[in-house]
Design a protein around this motif. Structure first.
Motif: not given
Length: 223
Positions: A8-9, A11-12, A18, A30
């Protein structure tokens, strides 16, 4: 609700670029920013974000500047910040007061990351312990297990958890929970069900706990 994991980041969770079907990159919000937009548009309602396995990822890295924005005294537009990936040059974001962040975490799993202290102080902590109580006993009775069986389970697991809690290499965080003994459907053969739980779930866990002392396992698995 969502679950954190090792990949998990930020960005997520917050916002990031994306790949799209046309081969180009697009800036996508997100789940946290999606919730912020809903909560901002509905100030009269409360919203909760439930994060399972909060410490299975790297929470401080995943939250980024939200680490500041989720603080109780930063929940106004006056404390708004520019995100790592702003959607425009003048975009500023704040987390409204009607968002509640709830996380669950396993304190016993030593393979998980230690919780960053700056992150920890944003939260209050509640320890959840095994609940072999009347509600649990009633649940089992409704599914075909008589009180003699539930009392036997409770007595045996209480004794087992006392041994686990008193072991200096383990402690209360390793206690056996009631979920092992809480079926979701009617039990046709209580003894068969109970033996299956002990043989396939409890005993393997205890052998991991006391891998260097199998005698202790054999002495504690009688339910």
């Amino acid at each position: 609700s969502l679950q954190f994991h090792s990949n998990m980041s930020y960005e997520d969770f917050v916002r990031g670029w994306r790949p799209m079907g046309d081969g180009k990159l697009s800036l996508v919000d997100g789940p946290f920013l999606e919730l912020v937009k809903k909560a901002t548009a509905n100030p009269g309602d409360d919203f909760a974000l439930v994060i399972e396995e909060l410490n299975r990822g790297n929470p401080a890295q995943i939250f980024g500047e939200l680490l500041t924005l989720i603080e109780a005294n930063k929940r106004t537009d006056e404390s708004a910040l520019r995100l790592t990936y702003p959607s425009s040059q003048d975009e500023l974001v704040f987390v409204p007061e009607n968002i509640y962040v709830i996380g669950t975490m396993n304190m016993a799993d030593k393979s998980l990351a230690l919780m960053d202290f700056a992150f920890r102080r944003r939260f209050g902590f509640v320890t959840l312990e095994p609940q072999f109580n009347e509600a649990w006993s009633t649940w089992l009775s409704d599914l075909g297990l008589d009180r003699k069986v539930t009392s036997r389970i409770k007595a045996a697991v209480d004794q087992l958890n006392e041994a686990i809690s008193n072991d200096p290499n383990l402690g209360p965080s390793y206690a056996i929970g009631h979920s092992f003994f809480t079926p979701n459907e009617r039990v046709q053969n209580p003894n068969l069900w109970l033996n299956a739980v002990v043989d396939s779930e409890i005993e393997p866990a205890l052998r991991e706990y006391w891998f260097d002392d199998p005698a202790s396992v054999l002495s504690l698995i009688h339910i």
